[in-house]
Design an enzyme around this catalytic site. Structure first.
Site, short mmCIF file in Angstrom:
data_model
loop_
_atom_site.label_atom_id
_atom_site.label_comp_id
_atom_site.label_asym_id
_atom_site.label_seq_id
_atom_site.Cartn_x
_atom_site.Cartn_y
_atom_site.Cartn_z
N ARG A 106 36.46 51.00 39.11
CA ARG A 106 37.37 50.01 37.79
C ARG A 106 37.86 51.28 37.15
NH1 ARG A 106 34.83 45.03 36.74
NH2 ARG A 106 34.45 44.38 38.60
N ARG B 64 38.98 48.22 30.87
CA ARG B 64 38.58 47.89 29.31
C ARG B 64 38.29 49.49 28.96
NH1 ARG B 64 34.96 43.18 29.53
NH2 ARG B 64 34.70 44.20 31.61
N ARG C 58 45.96 43.86 27.93
CA ARG C 58 45.46 42.45 28.12
C ARG C 58 45.37 41.39 26.60
NH1 ARG C 58 42.81 39.52 28.56
NH2 ARG C 58 40.55 39.68 29.31
N ASP D 65 40.91 40.83 41.17
CA ASP D 65 39.59 40.80 41.32
C ASP D 65 39.03 40.41 42.83
OD1 ASP D 65 37.20 40.66 39.51
OD2 ASP D 65 37.41 38.54 40.99
N TYR E 122 29.61 33.83 43.80
CA TYR E 122 29.68 32.96 43.09
C TYR E 122 30.10 31.94 42.23
CZ TYR E 122 30.22 38.17 41.48
OH TYR E 122 30.02 38.73 40.62
O1 1CP Z 1 40.71 49.82 39.24
C1 1CP Z 1 39.75 48.59 40.04
O2 1CP Z 1 38.84 48.99 40.06
C2 1CP Z 1 40.37 47.35 39.06
C3 1CP Z 1 39.95 46.96 39.08
C4 1CP Z 1 38.47 45.43 39.88
C5 1CP Z 1 37.90 45.29 40.99
C6 1CP Z 1 37.79 46.57 41.88
C7 1CP Z 1 38.35 44.25 38.75
C8 1CP Z 1 39.64 44.23 37.86
N1 1CP Z 1 37.41 43.28 38.99
C9 1CP Z 1 37.44 44.52 41.16
C10 1CP Z 1 36.36 44.01 41.82
C11 1CP Z 1 35.14 42.69 41.55
N2 1CP Z 1 35.18 41.93 40.80
C12 1CP Z 1 34.02 42.99 42.13
C13 1CP Z 1 33.51 44.40 43.26
C14 1CP Z 1 33.26 45.67 41.91
C15 1CP Z 1 32.63 45.95 40.87
O3 1CP Z 1 30.67 44.96 41.81
O4 1CP Z 1 32.33 45.82 40.01
C16 1CP Z 1 32.49 42.28 41.49
C17 1CP Z 1 31.90 42.26 42.05
C18 1CP Z 1 34.27 41.33 40.55
C19 1CP Z 1 33.35 39.70 39.94
C20 1CP Z 1 34.04 40.27 38.80
N3 1CP Z 1 34.79 39.91 38.18
C21 1CP Z 1 33.08 40.61 37.41
C22 1CP Z 1 31.72 41.19 37.08
C23 1CP Z 1 30.24 39.45 37.02
C24 1CP Z 1 29.52 40.67 36.98
O5 1CP Z 1 28.80 39.09 38.46
O6 1CP Z 1 28.69 40.91 36.95
C25 1CP Z 1 33.69 40.77 35.67
C26 1CP Z 1 33.19 41.37 34.53
C27 1CP Z 1 35.22 40.87 36.33
C28 1CP Z 1 36.26 40.98 35.91
C29 1CP Z 1 37.27 41.62 35.88
N4 1CP Z 1 37.48 42.73 37.05
C30 1CP Z 1 38.59 43.76 36.43
C31 1CP Z 1 37.81 43.38 35.47
C32 1CP Z 1 38.84 44.34 34.66
C33 1CP Z 1 37.69 42.88 34.64
C34 1CP Z 1 37.28 42.16 33.18
C35 1CP Z 1 37.75 41.47 32.52
C36 1CP Z 1 39.02 41.70 31.67
O7 1CP Z 1 39.65 42.72 31.52
O8 1CP Z 1 39.25 40.98 30.72
#
Ligand code: 1CP
Length: 330
Positions: free
Chosen positions: A21, A25, A34, A70, A145
Site C-alpha cells: 500500500r 492515503r 483523491r 485494487d 467479499y
Molecule cells: O500501493 C499499493 O499497494 C497499491 C494499492 C492497493 C492494493 C495493493 C489498493 C488500493 N488495494 C490493494 C489490494 C487490496 N484491496 C487488498 C489486498 C491487500 C491488503 O490486504 O491490504 C484488499 C484486501 C483490498 C480490498 C480493499 N480495497 C480494502 C480493504 C477492506 C477490508 O476488507 O478491510 C479497502 C479499504 C479498499 C479500498 C482501497 N484500495 C486501495 C486504496 C488506496 C483503497 C482506499 C480507498 C481510497 O483511497 O479512498
C-alpha cells in the site's frame, strides 16, 4: 535488479525494500488527487493509475513499484456490480447466496476496465526505473467479499457457504481462479515483472480447510503464471505457511505476528516482510530498533525482501517512512 534476484533466491546484506500500500492515503499528493477522482476512477484511468504508482517511487525511491489498483477490479470482467465505499472498502450490490447466483455471473472477459489496467502497466513500463509488481486477489479473498457483501472480520457467511455447499464453493473457486489467471495474464503480457497474489483473509481457515477448500485452486494459479517471479501473501497465516509454500510461489509474504526466523523455518524459501505497520507511529528510536531487529533475523535466513507485515496505515507520518528507508539501507 536486486529485487528480482531476491525473488529467485539470492541473498543481500542490504535487502530490497518496498511497502504494501505504498501508494495511498498516507501521501499528501495522493490525498490531493483523491479530492478530484474516485478510487475506482483512479484504478481504471491509465494515466491516473500510472501517476499514483509513480508517487512513492519519486518521493522515496523504493526498490519496486506496485501497480496502483485494487483486488476487486476483476469483478468488472465477471459482471459483478460493486463500489468502494469511503471508510469501508469493497461493497457488492448483490452478494452471492447459492449456485444459481454463481451461474448468473459472466465468464471473465476483458472489458474496458481490465483493458485500462493493462494500458496502465504498459505506460508504467516506459517510465519506471524499478521493477513493477502486478497483483491479483486470491480466489478465497475475492469470494469472501462476494459472499459477505462487504469487509468482514470473522468471514462467518463465507465459511458457512463453503462448509454447507461444497458444490457451489467449487464452482465459485473455479470461476474466480479462471478470472484471476486471465487478469494476471493481462498484466504479465503488458510487462509486469513480478506478480503478488494477495490472499489477505485466508488466515481465518485451519490447515484442513486450507488444503481442501483453497490449496488446489492456488496451485492452479501459480502453475499458470510461471513466466515471472511470484509472491504469495496473507495475514494471520503463521499456521498455514508450510501449506502456502507448497502451492508454488517463489516468495512468501508474512505478517508481523511471526518472527522471520520461524517463518523461514516453515517455508525454507525467500521471504518478504515483516515490520508491524503500527511501528511507524513510534519514535525514531523505536523504528530504527525494530528495523535493525528484522535485519538481524534476516541475516540468519535465506533471501529476504524488506516490507511491512501488512499495508501501511493511512495515518502514517511521511517522516517515519524516511526513517525506515534509511535504517533498512544503512
Ligand atoms: O500501493 C499499493 O499497494 C497499491 C494499492 C492497493 C492494493 C495493493 C489498493 C488500493 N488495494 C490493494 C489490494 C487490496 N484491496 C487488498 C489486498 C491487500 C491488503 O490486504 O491490504 C484488499 C484486501 C483490498 C480490498 C480493499 N480495497 C480494502 C480493504 C477492506 C477490508 O476488507 O478491510 C479497502 C479499504 C479498499 C479500498 C482501497 N484500495 C486501495 C486504496 C488506496 C483503497 C482506499 C480507498 C481510497 O483511497 O479512498
Amino acid at each position: 535488479m536486486k529485487f528480482l534476484e531476491v525473488c529467485k533466491g539470492k541473498k543481500f546484506d542490504v535487502p530490497p525494500v518496498w511497502l504494501m500500500r505504498q501508494a495511498g492515503r498516507y501521501m499528501p499528493e495522493y490525498r490531493e488527487l483523491r479530492k478530484k477522482h474516485g478510487m475506482l476512477e483512479l484504478c481504471t484511468t491509465p494515466e491516473l493509475a500510472k501517476e499514483v504508482t509513480l508517487m512513492p517511487i519519486r518521493r522515496f525511491g523504493f526498490d519496486a513499484a506496485i501497480l496502483f489498483s485494487d483486488i476487486t477490479i476483476p469483478y468488472y470482467g465477471l459482471g459483478v456490480k460493486f463500489e468502494i465505499k469511503e471508510g469501508v472498502g469493497p461493497v457488492v450490490e448483490d452478494p452471492i447466496r447459492d449456485l444459481e447466483d454463481i451461474k448468473k455471473m459472466d465468464d471473465f472477459s476483458v472489458v474496458r476496465e481490465i483493458e485500462s489496467v493493462a494500458e496502465a502497466v504498459k505506460l508504467l513500463k516506459k517510465e519506471l526505473p524499478v521493477p513493477l509488481i502486478g497483483f491479483v486477489g486470491a480466489p478465497f479473498t475475492l469470494a469472501a467479499y462476494l459472499i459477505e457483501g462487504k469487509p468482514s472480520r470473522d468471514f462467518k457467511k463465507t465459511k458457512a457457504f463453503m462448509f454447507k455447499n461444497p458444490e457451489a464453493w467449487n464452482a465459485l473457486m473455479d470461476k474466480l481462479t479462471d478470472a484471476t489467471i486471465k487478469y494476471a495474464k493481462e498484466q504479465i503480457d503488458s510487462g509486469a515483472d513480478v506478480m503478488q497474489v494477495f490472499d489477505s483473509w485466508v488466515g481465518g481457515l485451519n490447515e484442513r480447510s486450507y488444503k481442501e477448500y483453497v490449496a488446489p485452486w492456488m496451485k492452479r494459479i501459480f502453475s499458470s503464471i510461471k513466466e515471472l517471479p511470484s509472491i504469495h501473501f496473507g495475514t494471520n497465516t503463521s499456521h498455514l505457511l508450510h501449506l502456502m509454500k507448497d502451492v508454488g510461489a517463489d516468495v512468501t509474504g508474512v505478517d508481523w505476528r511471526i518472527s522471520l526466523r520461524e517463518a523461514y523455518h516453515r517455508v525454507k524459501s525467500p521471504i518478504q516482510g515483516n515490520l508491524d505497520p503500527a511501528i511507524l507511529f513510534g519514535t525514531k528510536e523505536v523504528i530504527e530498533r525494530e528495523v535493525q531487529a528484522i535485519k538481524e533475523e534476516a541475516s540468519e535466513i535465506g533471501a529476504h525482501i524488506f516490507n511491512l507485515g501488512h499495508g501501511i496505515l493511512p495515518e502514517t507520518p511521511i517522516e517515519s517512512v524516511e526513517i525506515l528507508l534509511r535504517a533498512v539501507r544503512s
